[in-house]
Design an enzyme around this catalytic site. Structure first.
Site, PDB file in Angstrom:
ATOM      1  N   THR A  36       0.850  -1.204   0.000  1.00 54.33           N
ATOM      2  CA  THR A  36       0.000   0.000   0.000  1.00 54.33           C
ATOM      3  C   THR A  36       0.882   1.249   0.000  1.00 54.33           C
ATOM      4  O   THR A  36       0.602   2.219  -0.731  1.00 54.33           O
ATOM      5  CB  THR A  36      -0.946  -0.009   1.224  1.00 54.33           C
ATOM      6  OG1 THR A  36      -1.452  -1.326   1.424  1.00 54.33           O
ATOM      7  CG2 THR A  36      -2.106   0.942   1.016  1.00 54.33           C
ATOM      8  N   GLY A  87       1.078   1.699   5.812  1.00 55.59           N
ATOM      9  CA  GLY A  87       0.040   0.686   5.891  1.00 55.59           C
ATOM     10  C   GLY A  87       0.039   0.003   7.251  1.00 55.59           C
ATOM     11  O   GLY A  87       0.773   0.393   8.158  1.00 55.59           O
ATOM     12  N   ASP A  89      -1.038  -4.139   9.170  1.00 54.15           N
ATOM     13  CA  ASP A  89      -1.555  -5.505   9.015  1.00 54.15           C
ATOM     14  C   ASP A  89      -2.871  -5.677   9.775  1.00 54.15           C
ATOM     15  O   ASP A  89      -3.702  -6.498   9.392  1.00 54.15           O
ATOM     16  CB  ASP A  89      -0.515  -6.518   9.499  1.00 54.15           C
ATOM     17  CG  ASP A  89       0.755  -6.408   8.665  1.00 54.15           C
ATOM     18  OD1 ASP A  89       0.656  -6.545   7.436  1.00 54.15           O
ATOM     19  OD2 ASP A  89       1.830  -6.129   9.236  1.00 54.15           O
ATOM     20  N   GLY A 100       4.566  -4.769  10.443  1.00 54.16           N
ATOM     21  CA  GLY A 100       5.793  -5.551  10.359  1.00 54.16           C
ATOM     22  C   GLY A 100       5.690  -6.771   9.472  1.00 54.16           C
ATOM     23  O   GLY A 100       6.631  -7.566   9.398  1.00 54.16           O
ATOM     24  N   GLU A 108      10.087   1.576  10.827  1.00 52.26           N
ATOM     25  CA  GLU A 108       8.759   2.220  10.762  1.00 52.26           C
ATOM     26  C   GLU A 108       8.451   2.913  12.084  1.00 52.26           C
ATOM     27  O   GLU A 108       7.928   4.026  12.116  1.00 52.26           O
ATOM     28  CB  GLU A 108       7.684   1.167  10.446  1.00 52.26           C
ATOM     29  CG  GLU A 108       7.782   0.651   9.017  1.00 52.26           C
ATOM     30  CD  GLU A 108       6.847  -0.505   8.703  1.00 52.26           C
ATOM     31  OE1 GLU A 108       6.581  -0.717   7.521  1.00 52.26           O
ATOM     32  OE2 GLU A 108       6.398  -1.196   9.629  1.00 52.26           O
TER      33      GLU A 108
HETATM   34  C1  5RP Z   1       5.742  -3.536   6.658  1.00 56.63           C
HETATM   35  C2  5RP Z   1       4.439  -3.114   7.215  1.00 56.63           C
HETATM   36  C3  5RP Z   1       3.337  -2.875   6.248  1.00 56.63           C
HETATM   37  O1  5RP Z   1       2.880  -1.563   6.408  1.00 56.63           O
HETATM   38  C4  5RP Z   1       2.219  -3.842   6.519  1.00 56.63           C
HETATM   39  O2  5RP Z   1       2.739  -5.160   6.465  1.00 56.63           O
HETATM   40  C5  5RP Z   1       1.092  -3.703   5.479  1.00 56.63           C
HETATM   41  O3  5RP Z   1       1.570  -4.082   4.225  1.00 56.63           O
HETATM   42  P1  5RP Z   1       0.692  -4.060   2.926  1.00 56.63           P
HETATM   43  O4  5RP Z   1       0.397  -2.635   2.604  1.00 56.63           O
HETATM   44  O5  5RP Z   1       1.559  -4.720   1.891  1.00 56.63           O
HETATM   45  O6  5RP Z   1      -0.565  -4.849   3.206  1.00 56.63           O
HETATM   46  O7  5RP Z   1       4.243  -2.966   8.386  1.00 56.63           O
HETATM   47  O8  5RP Z   1       6.662  -3.862   7.660  1.00 56.63           O
END
Ligand code: 5RP
Length: 230
Positions: A36, A87, A89, A100, A108
């Site tokens: 994202t 973004g 999870d 993560g 982050e």
């Molecule tokens: C990476 C993160 C991402 O922001 C999280 O995993 C969301 O990823 P995506 O946008 O691909 O769903 O924390 O360490």
């Protein structure tokens, strides 16, 4: 009905508008990691002159930003950022997040901590009542892996050492560390759990973003993008 990729694109575009509307020209923006965040970077690329620079939360995002021509600054060179866009999870009704999945959690958290406002961008599948369905990533110093695993198992977690997708190789973070993915923890008090995991010797950081939670959520669902503040 929108696909997940379409929802991600919609929130990436909404975040671009949010940032351009609320940040004065010449400011420095914090930018996260993941699919994202990648769409957000691409959407922002034509407007890069609006910013004097950006601070990135991973080598992958830095590479993408530089390819577009953004000026990427070291986080040590800034004392604060008006906004950080990333973004998640999982996100609960209080704005506490789990992050993560891409392995960039520590950087982050560092960049998010510099920011006045955390703009979380995600699709509706990330919204949860209680955090913990997605395993909690815990970044560890490699020599502490076994010890930290035992501590996390005592807390009730099922721990696995993260491997590179589709291979038996251990996943190594941008900080030359490893990640333990902890399943099965029902995180009813995310602030407390974040601190408790951080107290274990050898833990660098964990993926609970509860102490520094989201300030604004842009979330994509069947009815388009919903904007929410906390
Ligand atoms: C990476 C993160 C991402 O922001 C999280 O995993 C969301 O990823 P995506 O946008 O691909 O769903 O924390 O360490």
């Amino acid at each position: 009905m929108f696909t997940q990729d379409q929802l991600k694109q919609m929130v990436a575009d909404a975040a671009k508008d949010e940032v351009l509307k609320n940040m004065a020209p010449g400011g420095i923006l914090g930018i996260g990691t993941g699919s994202t965040a990648n769409l957000f970077i691409d959407a922002l690329a034509p407007h890069q002159k609006h910013f004097s620079g950006v601070v990135s939360s991973s080598q992958a995002s830095t590479d993408r930003l530089k390819k577009h021509g953004f000026i990427v600054l070291d986080s040590n060179a800034v004392t604060g950022l008006p906004m950080y866009v990333d973004g998640a999870d999982e996100i609960n009704p209080a704005g506490h997040m789990l992050k993560g999945g891409g392995g960039a959690l520590t950087r982050e958290k560092i960049v998010a901590q510099l920011a006045h406002s955390f703009i979380c961008i995600c699709d509706a599948s990330k919204e949860v009542d209680v955090i913990g369905k997605f395993p909690i990533p815990v970044e560890v110093i490699p020599m502490a892996q076994a010890q930290v695993t035992r501590f996390l198992e005592e807390l009730g977690g099922k721990v696995s050492l993260r491997k590179v997708k589709g291979s038996d190789q251990v996943f190594v973070t941008d900080n030359q560390a490893w990640i333990l993915d902890v399943a099965g923890l029902n995180v009813v008090d995310p602030v407390r759990m974040e601190s408790e995991i951080n107290q274990i010797p050898g833990v660098i950081c964990n993926g609970l973003f509860a102490r520094r939670k989201a300030d604004v959520l842009l979330i994509g669902g069947a009815n388009g993008v919903r904007r929410q503040t906390y």
